[in-house]
Design a protein around this motif. Sequence first.
Motif, PDB file in Angstrom:
ATOM      1  N   UNK A 449       0.794  -1.158   0.013  1.00  0.00           N
ATOM      2  CA  UNK A 449       0.017  -0.176   0.046  1.00  0.00           C
ATOM      3  C   UNK A 449       0.962   1.455   0.243  1.00  0.00           C
ATOM      4  N   UNK A 450       2.077   1.253   0.659  1.00  0.00           N
ATOM      5  CA  UNK A 450       2.726   2.490   0.855  1.00  0.00           C
ATOM      6  C   UNK A 450       3.564   2.683  -0.514  1.00  0.00           C
ATOM      7  N   UNK A 451       3.942   1.671  -1.292  1.00  0.00           N
ATOM      8  CA  UNK A 451       4.497   1.755  -2.642  1.00  0.00           C
ATOM      9  C   UNK A 451       3.802   2.392  -3.568  1.00  0.00           C
ATOM     10  N   UNK A 750      10.252  -1.752   6.683  1.00  0.00           N
ATOM     11  CA  UNK A 750      10.395  -2.090   5.139  1.00  0.00           C
ATOM     12  C   UNK A 750       9.952  -0.708   4.372  1.00  0.00           C
ATOM     13  N   UNK A 751       8.908  -0.084   4.902  1.00  0.00           N
ATOM     14  CA  UNK A 751       8.438   1.112   4.378  1.00  0.00           C
ATOM     15  C   UNK A 751       9.846   2.273   4.171  1.00  0.00           C
ATOM     16  N   UNK A 752      10.392   2.295   5.435  1.00  0.00           N
ATOM     17  CA  UNK A 752      11.427   3.159   5.668  1.00  0.00           C
ATOM     18  C   UNK A 752      12.604   2.793   4.645  1.00  0.00           C
ATOM     19  N   UNK A 757       5.645   6.373   2.783  1.00  0.00           N
ATOM     20  CA  UNK A 757       4.808   6.695   3.762  1.00  0.00           C
ATOM     21  C   UNK A 757       4.166   5.562   4.394  1.00  0.00           C
ATOM     22  N   UNK A 758       3.691   5.640   5.680  1.00  0.00           N
ATOM     23  CA  UNK A 758       2.849   4.357   6.055  1.00  0.00           C
ATOM     24  C   UNK A 758       1.426   4.716   5.844  1.00  0.00           C
TER      25      UNK A 758
END
Length: 799
Positions: A449-451, A750-752, A757-758
């Motif tokens: 979702x964050x991608x 992983x998003x970092x 963003x989260x």
Amino acid sequence: MPGTSRPARGAAVRRWGADLAMGARFAVTGGREGWIRTALTALGVGLGVAVLLLAAAVPNIWNAAMDRQRARTVVPAAQGAGPSDRTLLTASSGSTYRDRPVYGRILAAEGPRAPVPPGLSRLPEPGEMAVSPALSDLLSAPEGALLKKRFPHLRITATIGDAGLMHPGELLFYRGSDDLRRPGDGIERITAFGDHGDPFRASPLVVLLIIVSCVALLAPVAVFIATAVRFGGERRDQRLAALRLVGADRATTRRIAAGEALAGALFGLLTGAAIFLAGRIPLTGVSLFGIGVFPSDVAPDAALAAFIALAVPLCAVGVTLVTMRRVTVEPLGVTRTAPPSRRRLWWRLLLPAAGVALLLPQAIGGLDGGDAANAQVVLGVALLLLGVAALLPWLVGAVVARLDGAGPGGPSWHLAVRRLQLNSTTASRSVSGITVAVAGALAVQLLLTGSQSPDEQPRGPAWTVVDAHDDTVPAARAPEMYARLRTSVGVRAAHALVSGYADSARHHQALAHTAPPEGDDPEPYPVTVADCAALRQLADIGACSQGSVFLVEDPEGPARPHPGERLALDPVGSRSDHRAPALWSVPRTARPATAKPDSFTPGPLTPGLLATPEALPPTLLRHPHVTVLLRLDPHAPDAIEYVRNTAAAISPQINFITFGSSVGTDIDTDNATRHGLTACAAAVLLLIGCGLLITALEQLRDRARALSALDALGTPRAVLGRSVLWQTAVPVALGLALALGCGLALGSLLLHMVNRPLQADWWGLLILTGTAAVVVLGVTVLSLPLLWRLMRPDGLRAE
């Protein structure tokens, strides 16, 4: 000494072999109880092995799908090459029917040796069509009657073979035509099918998604197998105590227990292979992201299959030996029935700490490519997820130790809590698979979702866009195209637009004599001609009447023309036709307008110069795009299919932009990925639920005498049934809470790593937690029949 060490080693090997063989005999000759215990172990291990074999077949499935895709990829002719006896003109003619993609190509041979698509022996002639078996079945079925109208006057003369299909259920056709004249506007000249160029290379973000998904889905399977080989532990301990009574030492009892687990694991390998082979045929109907499978593709990689065949028995033996080291088997009983010792927390924290230490460098320095970095991510994610499984027994033990009988369920709650206080290890071990699955799936969903960039987030569409090039529908036929689409079934509103480009007449004349200086070649102005109602869909234009012209500023595009400026209309198209472009002056009455912040820009429709037909005749644009905006009746589910049929009757090359995606590729890959991931995670949860059910049944059988005693004392069956529910629900609730925390932490890390963003997918999270709740209820309901059968006074009989 060398002379005596070799016989000693041989004796040790023979002793090991004899003890393992004795344990295997106990597994198959222990009467009805032994066979039930071995069958439960074999079933649990078999389910896990089937999933591992399917995962081992993924490389072959992917390679076969990519080979088929490359086999039908077109090879364009060289730039500027003309027709020859080996060239073919082709254009994509994809469509969609009731949310199922229908892929197709229009073919026109330019010579007798034109290339033939894979799966066909010859090219279809004009008026002929070759279809896939699935499309042939659909067209001949009643539910395909509406789709059949999309191909009027076409005869099906051939069936596409497997070599030309991505999967057995693919809807694909090739149609012959003599309407393709020259390359351009979607038509290309090719020399062959089968582009064997550079292999597909995924971006680091995609690689990270694949790696984390595989680890998240397979880690709980490994936990499940490790749990399955320990089924029947209490019965086994009683038998081992009897062996101690007749003189066996502790090391011998451990080896015998390992042999019994080894037999169950070997039967589980055979069971898993049978389940895998039986499940290959149903997989042929599955398609994800346009990639499906043939039965012949579902073949495990030989090296991975050998690794599974070796790792599962070794896992069974190793887990049993490690477990038995913590159990003291004496001639009169086992210490398992004594109060459990306090679990140590420090070593359980080492696993997630090591995982974070492996992922932290890439989270700080950014995601790196390469095999070493990928291996680091795999190991880090695996350690974090396995750390969740290691923390759960400590958490359950710590929480249960502080509970008392004054809970929400009365006597049933008291029975469940007391049972968990006596032995929570088995329940925690079974629930750990659910915890790992939910934590891993949540992390992948957060990453997926964050991608998405903010522009990729789905929006509620308002229009269906039908777009055609000039070679398909000339500007003179725009009114006809609009009228036919407007009267289609289910259309509530329609607007026609004709769009193209314009350049400053001064700049165009300068280009005719000299090349522009570097950095002094402005972009052309977008031009859109439509009535006032259609223009209001693109910009806030205010008052509008016949002859109105509006200038819309685009901060990221070219500067808008000025009132009174003279423009050259469609300069590029006119140059290709070797004709002078039409000249037109922007009226002095042209007013500025503001593009709507949430306005869509289908096809070439972008902010620029907006004009009504009375101010700018559409025929002055030599090579325009004709676009019709349609608002469909939401209560007519087949309205879009009637529109597609109407458009196909006008030209099979008309393009659609439906719900924000082009028809040829209108599968929302991000949503499909999320849904596929949620489905896989739910399947893993159901698999682990099977193991949880087996564990519950095994625990009930071990408590048969206690249950019979409770029944003899008058305990209501409903109380015992609710106690089974509480006994399953408490560890699951604690496991889900732990999974949510660890999954959010892993997903954020992983998003970092990819600097995104989260953004939580709460619906997916709700589905996962709901599936876990259904698993708990299902385990309780399915275990009730055995509970009722065991609650009989004759269960107190002893011999």
